[in-house]
Write an enzyme that holds these catalytic residues in place. Structure first.
Site, short mmCIF file in Angstrom:
data_model
loop_
_atom_site.label_atom_id
_atom_site.label_comp_id
_atom_site.label_asym_id
_atom_site.label_seq_id
_atom_site.Cartn_x
_atom_site.Cartn_y
_atom_site.Cartn_z
CB CYS A 135 -0.91 -0.01 1.23
SG CYS A 135 -1.95 1.44 1.37
CB CYS B 180 -0.62 2.52 4.08
SG CYS B 180 -2.07 1.85 3.29
CG ASP B 181 3.23 1.12 4.41
OD1 ASP B 181 2.76 1.56 5.47
OD2 ASP B 181 3.05 -0.05 4.03
#
Ligand code: NAP
Length: 307
Positions: A132, A135-136
């Protein structure tokens, strides 16, 4: 006792709930994670109509959720572990021992990222291995990252990662991309992106976090170690069908088989969105499925009530 239980709060499930609740059906949506599904983990959606400038995936998913709430759908945030769908009353069991009873069910549990299945992948999950970018990505400011895959997701998320990373290496097992020409051109023109084609990743190495990858050129069989700070894997997805095994008919890859009105092999049970055996998995097609499945479920329930 609900009229309709919908498993999954992605675009398909939330659209189904909007249609069902507006038709007066007592509706519940059961979701294992947060609302929005896979779309909520996508940085930008540029091909969903109505947003000429594109829209952030989380924002789109959340607006579906707000709209569903407005019409009085109930939400249960628990994990479905099994179902009993054979009779007139369908039963859904969750990991919190909740039993949900309904007259009809729509399975819209979507799909999850596919794993490479190589040594080190599992060990370094969350410590340099990610699925992701949204997200990261921010953890990789001025770092060197690899992206695996040659589809739209790999190239789009690779482009997104250039906002943070100093360099993004796209590793693809072939020389031709599955991604659309537009996205491929954009990636090729980005000075932060480089490509390792005809190449597979064989192992992820590191200590407490990822430090390097063992890669292999599939044409020459040459094996090399390259240093990276992170590896983002976008090699497609698999259906979230663990809880339906041997209950609903699926194809060889586990996607649920439906007829053209989205009914499964069980009466009163429908499938919608990415979990279905379908030639195209997009937000637009998930929304279409959700609307159709809900209207079919409504007809089924009406007939059931008249018997
Ligand atoms: P995808 O189109 O199925 O592409 C998966 C990629 O991963 C392919 O290039 C494939 O290689 C590679 N791959 C698969 N298994 C692999 C393995 N074990 N090892 C190495 N590489 C592997 O998946 P996606 O990119 O997630 O896209 C899924 C769907 O969503 C598609 O329909 C796509 O168009 C759509 N999507 C659309 C947008 C958009 O329009 N904005 C954005 C994202 C996704 P091969 O090519 O050799 O098979």
């Amino acid at each position: 006792m609900y009229d309709l239980a919908i498993i999954g709060a992605g675009p398909a499930g939330l659209t189904a709930s909007i249609y069902a609740a507006r038709a007066g059906l007592k509706t519940v949506v059961i979701e294992a994670m947060a609302p929005g599904g896979q779309v909520a983990m996508t940085e930008r959606i540029e091909n969903y109509p109505g947003f000429p400038e594109g829209i952030n995936g989380y924002d789109l998913g959340y607006s579906f959720y707000k709209q569903a709430q407005r019409y009085g759908t109930d939400f249960i945030f628990e994990n479905v572990i099994s179902m009993d769908l054979a009779g007139r009353i369908k039963k859904i069991y969750t990991n919190q021992q909740t039993i949900i009873e309904s007259k009809a069910v729509i399975i819209a549990a979507g799909s999850k990222p596919r794993y490479l299945g190589i040594p080190g992948e599992e060990k370094f999950k969350g410590r340099g291995v990610s699925y992701c970018a949204i997200c990261d990505g921010p953890f990789y400011k001025n770092k060197l990252v690899a992206v695996v895959g040659g589809g739209n997701s790999a190239l789009e998320e690779g482009l997104y990662l250039t906002k943070f990373a100093s360099k993004v290496i796209i590793i693809h097992r072939r020389a031709d991309f599955r991604a659309s020409n537009v996205i491929e051109k954009e990636a090729r023109n980005n000075p932060k992106i480089s490509f390792l084609l005809d190449t597979v990743v064989e192992e992820v190495l590191g200590d407490d976090k990822v430090k390097s990858l063992i890669i292999k050129n599939v044409k020459t069989s040459e094996i090399k170690e390259i240093n990276v700070d992170g590896i983002f894997i976008f090699i497609g997805s698999e259906p979230n069908t663990k809880f339906i095994s041997n209950i609903v008919e699926t194809d060889s890859q586990g996607y649920i088989i439906t007829d053209e009105l989205l009914q499964t092999n069980i009466k009163g049970v429908y499938a919608a969105g990415d979990i279905r055996n379908t030639p195209l998995r997009q937000v637009a097609t998930a929304v279409r499925d959700g609307a159709l499945a809900a209207t079919q479920a409504e007809k089924y329930i009406k007939d059931l009530n008249n018997i």
